[in-house]
Each structure stands twice: as C-alpha cells, then as structure tokens.
Motif scaffolding. Sequence first.
Motif, PDB file in Angstrom:
ATOM      1  N   LYS A  73       0.958  -1.243   0.165  1.00 28.77           N
ATOM      2  CA  LYS A  73       0.182  -0.188  -0.043  1.00 28.77           C
ATOM      3  C   LYS A  73       0.881   1.185   0.080  1.00 28.77           C
ATOM      4  CE  LYS A  73      -4.382  -1.499   1.805  1.00 28.77           C
ATOM      5  NZ  LYS A  73      -5.521  -1.367   2.744  1.00 28.77           N
ATOM      6  N   ALA A  74       1.846   1.493   0.921  1.00 30.11           N
ATOM      7  CA  ALA A  74       2.924   2.393   0.829  1.00 30.11           C
ATOM      8  C   ALA A  74       3.511   2.663  -0.582  1.00 30.11           C
ATOM      9  CB  ALA A  74       3.748   2.241   1.851  1.00 30.11           C
ATOM     10  N   LEU A  75       3.791   1.478  -1.236  1.00 33.78           N
ATOM     11  CA  LEU A  75       4.524   1.673  -2.453  1.00 33.78           C
ATOM     12  C   LEU A  75       3.435   1.973  -3.804  1.00 33.78           C
ATOM     13  CD1 LEU A  75       6.874  -1.397  -2.243  1.00 33.78           C
ATOM     14  CD2 LEU A  75       7.481   1.093  -2.289  1.00 33.78           C
ATOM     15  N   GLY A  76       1.981   1.637  -3.480  1.00 36.52           N
ATOM     16  CA  GLY A  76       1.110   1.879  -4.264  1.00 36.52           C
ATOM     17  C   GLY A  76       1.247   0.747  -5.571  1.00 36.52           C
ATOM     18  N   VAL A  77       1.840  -0.390  -5.033  1.00 32.51           N
ATOM     19  CA  VAL A  77       1.984  -1.403  -6.172  1.00 32.51           C
ATOM     20  C   VAL A  77       1.458  -2.879  -5.280  1.00 32.51           C
ATOM     21  CG1 VAL A  77       3.403  -2.607  -7.589  1.00 32.51           C
ATOM     22  CG2 VAL A  77       3.867  -0.434  -7.186  1.00 32.51           C
ATOM     23  N   HIS A  78       0.529  -3.553  -5.908  1.00 31.31           N
ATOM     24  CA  HIS A  78       0.237  -4.670  -5.369  1.00 31.31           C
ATOM     25  C   HIS A  78       1.250  -5.891  -5.484  1.00 31.31           C
ATOM     26  CE1 HIS A  78      -1.873  -8.102  -3.937  1.00 31.31           C
ATOM     27  NE2 HIS A  78      -1.584  -8.783  -5.103  1.00 31.31           N
ATOM     28  N   ASP A  79       1.710  -6.594  -4.798  1.00 35.12           N
ATOM     29  CA  ASP A  79       2.803  -7.564  -4.834  1.00 35.12           C
ATOM     30  C   ASP A  79       3.923  -7.056  -5.561  1.00 35.12           C
ATOM     31  OD1 ASP A  79       3.911  -9.924  -4.419  1.00 35.12           O
ATOM     32  OD2 ASP A  79       2.598 -11.259  -5.414  1.00 35.12           O
ATOM     33  N   HIS A  80       4.571  -6.042  -5.229  1.00 36.80           N
ATOM     34  CA  HIS A  80       5.763  -5.496  -5.719  1.00 36.80           C
ATOM     35  C   HIS A  80       6.890  -6.760  -5.889  1.00 36.80           C
ATOM     36  CE1 HIS A  80       9.750  -3.545  -5.946  1.00 36.80           C
ATOM     37  NE2 HIS A  80       9.032  -2.180  -6.340  1.00 36.80           N
ATOM     38  N   GLY A  81       7.686  -6.723  -7.113  1.00 31.85           N
ATOM     39  CA  GLY A  81       8.485  -7.744  -6.884  1.00 31.85           C
ATOM     40  C   GLY A  81       9.420  -7.912  -6.132  1.00 31.85           C
ATOM     41  N   GLY A  82      10.008  -6.862  -5.364  1.00 41.00           N
ATOM     42  CA  GLY A  82      10.785  -6.625  -4.224  1.00 41.00           C
ATOM     43  C   GLY A  82      10.194  -7.133  -2.925  1.00 41.00           C
ATOM     44  N   ILE A  83       9.038  -7.493  -3.003  1.00 41.71           N
ATOM     45  CA  ILE A  83       8.491  -7.854  -1.634  1.00 41.71           C
ATOM     46  C   ILE A  83       8.686  -9.315  -1.731  1.00 41.71           C
ATOM     47  CG2 ILE A  83       6.244  -8.294  -0.179  1.00 41.71           C
ATOM     48  CD1 ILE A  83       5.406  -5.489  -1.378  1.00 41.71           C
ATOM     49  N   VAL A  84       9.609  -9.946  -0.658  1.00 38.28           N
ATOM     50  CA  VAL A  84      10.133 -11.390  -0.830  1.00 38.28           C
ATOM     51  C   VAL A  84       9.871 -12.013   0.665  1.00 38.28           C
ATOM     52  CG1 VAL A  84      11.893 -10.903  -2.695  1.00 38.28           C
ATOM     53  CG2 VAL A  84      12.316 -10.462  -0.246  1.00 38.28           C
ATOM     54  N   TRP A  85       9.136 -11.450   1.596  1.00 41.05           N
ATOM     55  CA  TRP A  85       8.798 -12.057   2.812  1.00 41.05           C
ATOM     56  C   TRP A  85       7.925 -13.371   2.507  1.00 41.05           C
ATOM     57  CZ3 TRP A  85      11.128 -12.024   7.117  1.00 41.05           C
ATOM     58  CH2 TRP A  85      10.328 -12.569   8.283  1.00 41.05           C
ATOM     59  N   ASP A  86       7.109 -13.345   1.221  1.00 36.29           N
ATOM     60  CA  ASP A  86       6.297 -14.532   1.179  1.00 36.29           C
ATOM     61  C   ASP A  86       7.302 -15.848   0.819  1.00 36.29           C
ATOM     62  OD1 ASP A  86       6.882 -12.715  -1.080  1.00 36.29           O
ATOM     63  OD2 ASP A  86       5.287 -13.558  -2.265  1.00 36.29           O
ATOM     64  N   GLU A  87       8.332 -15.362   0.045  1.00 36.13           N
ATOM     65  CA  GLU A  87       9.406 -16.442  -0.234  1.00 36.13           C
ATOM     66  C   GLU A  87      10.058 -16.762   0.912  1.00 36.13           C
ATOM     67  OE1 GLU A  87       8.898 -13.711  -2.219  1.00 36.13           O
ATOM     68  OE2 GLU A  87       8.651 -15.052  -4.368  1.00 36.13           O
ATOM     69  N   PHE A  88      10.332 -16.055   1.737  1.00 37.36           N
ATOM     70  CA  PHE A  88      10.885 -16.466   3.206  1.00 37.36           C
ATOM     71  C   PHE A  88      10.219 -17.502   3.869  1.00 37.36           C
ATOM     72  CE2 PHE A  88      13.762 -12.951   2.775  1.00 37.36           C
ATOM     73  CZ  PHE A  88      14.620 -13.011   3.785  1.00 37.36           C
ATOM     74  N   VAL A  89       8.909 -16.971   3.940  1.00 40.25           N
ATOM     75  CA  VAL A  89       7.959 -18.117   4.602  1.00 40.25           C
ATOM     76  C   VAL A  89       7.612 -19.366   3.592  1.00 40.25           C
ATOM     77  CG1 VAL A  89       5.596 -18.506   5.530  1.00 40.25           C
ATOM     78  CG2 VAL A  89       6.734 -16.388   5.797  1.00 40.25           C
ATOM     79  N   GLY A  90       7.530 -19.174   2.465  1.00 35.30           N
ATOM     80  CA  GLY A  90       7.405 -20.345   1.489  1.00 35.30           C
ATOM     81  C   GLY A  90       8.545 -21.440   1.631  1.00 35.30           C
TER      82      GLY A  90
END
Length: 161
Positions: A73-90
Amino acid sequence: MNTPSLKQVFSHPDHLFAFGFGSGLAPKAPGTFGTLAAIPFFLLLQHLTWPVYLSWLLVTFALGVFWCERSSKALGVHDHGGIVWDEFVGFWVTMFMAPAGWIWIVVGFVLFRFFDIIKPWPINWLDKKVHGGFGIMVDDLLAGIYALIVLQLLAYFVRFL
C-alpha cells in the motif's frame, strides 16, 4: 514501479521485513535472492521441535500478511517484485521436517523456486484472484506446501536406494 531505496527499506519496519532485509532489492530475480536470504534463518530454525517450528510458520505467515499489505500500500503496487517475505515463509514451509544436510536445503530451494515460478493450479488462480497481504502470501504458502510434499516423498524414497 515505485521501488524504495535501501535507506527507505532499512528505515521502515514494514519495508524491512517485506523486502526480506534488503534481499528483495536485487535488480534481477528478487524472489530467488529472497529465498536465498531465508536459508541462514532456516539454519537457525531447523533444530526447533516441530510444534515450535510450526508455530513459527504460523506467526511469520500472519506477520507477513500484515507487513506485505502495508508495504504494498505504501508503494502503491500490489505484490511488488521486491516484496519477498512470502518467499522466506514459503521456503521455511518447504523445509518443515526436512532431513538434515545441505543437499536437502538445495533440493528444497530448487523445489520451492520451481513451484513458485511455474505456479501450478490453484497457485496461479490464487495469485490472480486473491489480493492484499493475504494474496501476496498465500500463493507462496501453497508453493511451499507443494515443494514440502515433493521433498518429503523424495526423502522417503531415497532411504530405499
């Protein structure tokens, strides 16, 4: 695409976690770099009892929904490519109760990246239809579960070779 600077990532807790402590700022293949950055944490976590490890997964998934939602939300982009916490947990899901040893970490890494990239059904459907922080996290959670199943099957059958 509005990509935060390294300074912005390290000065805002939501970005710090969502961008995997800066690993998501890699100019190419940030998901792969995010998964690589999850490995040292796994090395610290791998000796936890399974109930504690499972609790860790639940907490980090829930926090990931929060951090990724706020960061996107702060970036104004849903699922920005740089968001990688999901990769950590996955990746951590993939490695749940994995056999010890570097070969299994490498196999888990490859399997998780494979399922995260090809997105077989219903991962591809979830990736397109579910939004927000939960949407960012859930497709990688499922990729991690697919990779976990294959890893455990491989480990089971390798015992007989």
